[in-house]
Design a protein around this motif. Sequence first.
Motif, PDB file in Angstrom:
ATOM      1  N   GLU A   1      14.552  25.546  -3.163  1.00  0.00           N
ATOM      2  CA  GLU A   1      15.214  25.866  -1.798  1.00  0.00           C
ATOM      3  C   GLU A   1      15.266  24.450  -1.022  1.00  0.00           C
ATOM      4  O   GLU A   1      15.995  24.095  -0.410  1.00  0.00           O
ATOM      5  CB  GLU A   1      14.371  26.875  -1.022  1.00  0.00           C
ATOM      6  N   THR A   2      13.749  23.726  -0.963  1.00  0.00           N
ATOM      7  CA  THR A   2      13.606  22.711  -0.071  1.00  0.00           C
ATOM      8  C   THR A   2      12.552  21.970  -0.932  1.00  0.00           C
ATOM      9  O   THR A   2      11.737  22.077  -1.530  1.00  0.00           O
ATOM     10  CB  THR A   2      13.029  23.058   1.275  1.00  0.00           C
ATOM     11  N   SER A   3      12.847  20.376  -0.627  1.00  0.00           N
ATOM     12  CA  SER A   3      12.057  19.424  -1.193  1.00  0.00           C
ATOM     13  C   SER A   3      11.490  18.406   0.017  1.00  0.00           C
ATOM     14  O   SER A   3      12.140  18.339   0.969  1.00  0.00           O
ATOM     15  CB  SER A   3      12.707  18.654  -2.204  1.00  0.00           C
ATOM     16  N   PHE A   4      10.271  17.994  -0.246  1.00  0.00           N
ATOM     17  CA  PHE A   4       9.439  17.311   0.662  1.00  0.00           C
ATOM     18  C   PHE A   4       8.947  16.012   0.210  1.00  0.00           C
ATOM     19  O   PHE A   4       8.721  15.755  -0.890  1.00  0.00           O
ATOM     20  CB  PHE A   4       8.416  17.936   1.351  1.00  0.00           C
ATOM     21  N   GLY A   5       9.500  14.835   1.111  1.00  0.00           N
ATOM     22  CA  GLY A   5       9.054  13.497   0.575  1.00  0.00           C
ATOM     23  C   GLY A   5       8.296  12.829   1.668  1.00  0.00           C
ATOM     24  O   GLY A   5       8.735  12.671   2.771  1.00  0.00           O
ATOM     25  N   PHE A   6       7.158  12.200   1.383  1.00  0.00           N
ATOM     26  CA  PHE A   6       6.497  11.385   2.378  1.00  0.00           C
ATOM     27  C   PHE A   6       6.056  10.251   1.894  1.00  0.00           C
ATOM     28  O   PHE A   6       5.685  10.072   0.665  1.00  0.00           O
ATOM     29  CB  PHE A   6       4.807  12.099   2.670  1.00  0.00           C
TER      30      PHE A   6
ATOM     31  N   ASN B   1       0.949  -1.283  -0.053  1.00  0.00           N
ATOM     32  CA  ASN B   1       0.035  -0.082   0.106  1.00  0.00           C
ATOM     33  C   ASN B   1       0.780   1.194  -0.026  1.00  0.00           C
ATOM     34  O   ASN B   1       0.901   2.118   0.997  1.00  0.00           O
ATOM     35  CB  ASN B   1      -1.106   0.029   1.190  1.00  0.00           C
ATOM     36  N   ARG B   2       1.702   1.345  -0.943  1.00  0.00           N
ATOM     37  CA  ARG B   2       2.689   2.412  -0.859  1.00  0.00           C
ATOM     38  C   ARG B   2       2.360   3.757  -1.673  1.00  0.00           C
ATOM     39  O   ARG B   2       2.655   3.699  -2.733  1.00  0.00           O
ATOM     40  CB  ARG B   2       4.166   1.784  -1.574  1.00  0.00           C
ATOM     41  N   LEU B   3       1.840   4.432  -0.981  1.00  0.00           N
ATOM     42  CA  LEU B   3       1.387   5.691  -1.540  1.00  0.00           C
ATOM     43  C   LEU B   3       2.846   6.776  -1.056  1.00  0.00           C
ATOM     44  O   LEU B   3       2.847   6.949   0.094  1.00  0.00           O
ATOM     45  CB  LEU B   3       0.125   6.439  -1.006  1.00  0.00           C
ATOM     46  N   HIS B   4       3.359   7.401  -2.183  1.00  0.00           N
ATOM     47  CA  HIS B   4       4.464   8.170  -1.975  1.00  0.00           C
ATOM     48  C   HIS B   4       4.325   9.301  -2.600  1.00  0.00           C
ATOM     49  O   HIS B   4       3.944   9.291  -3.891  1.00  0.00           O
ATOM     50  CB  HIS B   4       5.548   7.392  -2.078  1.00  0.00           C
ATOM     51  N   ILE B   5       4.736  10.536  -2.157  1.00  0.00           N
ATOM     52  CA  ILE B   5       4.760  11.571  -2.882  1.00  0.00           C
ATOM     53  C   ILE B   5       6.076  12.573  -2.648  1.00  0.00           C
ATOM     54  O   ILE B   5       6.524  12.785  -1.409  1.00  0.00           O
ATOM     55  CB  ILE B   5       3.270  12.806  -2.479  1.00  0.00           C
ATOM     56  N   GLU B   6       6.432  13.306  -3.619  1.00  0.00           N
ATOM     57  CA  GLU B   6       7.578  14.045  -3.471  1.00  0.00           C
ATOM     58  C   GLU B   6       7.414  15.522  -4.338  1.00  0.00           C
ATOM     59  O   GLU B   6       7.126  15.485  -5.353  1.00  0.00           O
ATOM     60  CB  GLU B   6       8.883  13.407  -3.901  1.00  0.00           C
ATOM     61  N   VAL B   7       7.538  16.614  -3.469  1.00  0.00           N
ATOM     62  CA  VAL B   7       7.134  17.998  -3.950  1.00  0.00           C
ATOM     63  C   VAL B   7       8.792  18.366  -4.051  1.00  0.00           C
ATOM     64  O   VAL B   7       9.182  18.793  -2.841  1.00  0.00           O
ATOM     65  CB  VAL B   7       6.344  18.545  -3.066  1.00  0.00           C
ATOM     66  N   SER B   8       9.238  18.851  -5.217  1.00  0.00           N
ATOM     67  CA  SER B   8      10.484  19.391  -5.167  1.00  0.00           C
ATOM     68  C   SER B   8      10.611  20.843  -5.478  1.00  0.00           C
ATOM     69  O   SER B   8       9.927  21.229  -6.264  1.00  0.00           O
ATOM     70  CB  SER B   8      11.262  18.913  -6.713  1.00  0.00           C
ATOM     71  N   GLY B   9      11.391  21.580  -4.697  1.00  0.00           N
ATOM     72  CA  GLY B   9      11.503  23.056  -4.647  1.00  0.00           C
ATOM     73  C   GLY B   9      13.102  23.515  -4.896  1.00  0.00           C
ATOM     74  O   GLY B   9      13.971  22.612  -4.836  1.00  0.00           O
TER      75      GLY B   9
END
Length: 372
Positions: free
Chosen positions: A268-273, A258-266
Amino acid sequence: MNVTHRTVVAGSGSVGSPTVRAAVVGAGFMGRVHAESVRRAGGAVVAVASSSPFTVEAAAETLGADQGYPSVEALLSAAEIDVLHVCAPNAVHASVTRAALAAGVHVICEKPLATGEDDAAALVAAAAGKVATVPFVYRFHPMIREMRERLAAGEAGFLSTISGGYLQDWLSESTDDDWRVDAELGGPSRAFADIGSHWCDLMEFVTGDRIARLSAQTVVVHERRATTTEDVATVHFTTVSGVVGTVLVSQVAAGRKNRLHIEVSGTETSFGFDQEDPERLWVGRRKGNLVLLRDPDTLSAPAARYSRLPAGHSQGYQDCFDAFVADTYRAIRGEECADGLPTFADGLRAVRITDAVLRSAADGGEWTEVVP
């Protein structure tokens, strides 16, 4: 004003007063999840409807309901309820929800809200004046709320790309089968409508941006029935603000449960969950990365609100569902609750994105506008 999320065990009392009287349609996995969250929110499961009179008693016992009914019609005419949880096969979501709204009760309807845009739009209109929500429950992970707060504060800088996917393996073998495979019961889309919709809702929720147009492909890996729906979907998209992104959806990815993963790249900073590792939020920077742990003492207030256990005591899927139901019940009782409660409007949005995916895939991946 933040309202602390309080989870209670079955039979220990109510979060507020009066107790919300709930009924559930469907006694499968999702019905059991809903029933557990009802009790943890201080509600009472007073009724369940089953499709067969021979399973009514078993359904009531499975869900811990006071009474079982052989049909939705029988339940709505006899049971005194405040809210109906719709956990039946997708094809009847619209008809069951319409009946519940016409009977004057609030509704929590599993996604998809309907298998077509017209029905979904009609349900939004019919739900006016009622609390009507859809369980996009991944919004209620504390670390998702933390990502959302940091993106809203501008920590990412200029957003460049959004990527991710939702991978499962429960249909990876050719002998695997389920009612969801059949378009007559599950609707014209399976993998994307079932789990891709969750990913798109989460992406739009955390970024505050929306998918404007997309190019999609769908793949059937195993032919199971005459009405087989897609096993895999790939989508390239552009948001309203111009950010480009990709998402891969599969229910035939061996080893992925059940692998829901998201990465928002910026810039200055990127976020991954990754929801299979929900206690952590990856924070990427050019001069060093961080991994934030779920800790109510260090998170932002919107994230800490849903962090109901001390750091080191893992929270997961059921906790998200509990928080979603608790917030829905607060709305039913007229209490103030945090923003982010997914409504029928969000359910309609998911149906429209799914419709655009199917249209694009049918046209060979042509770029397709998403209805706002």
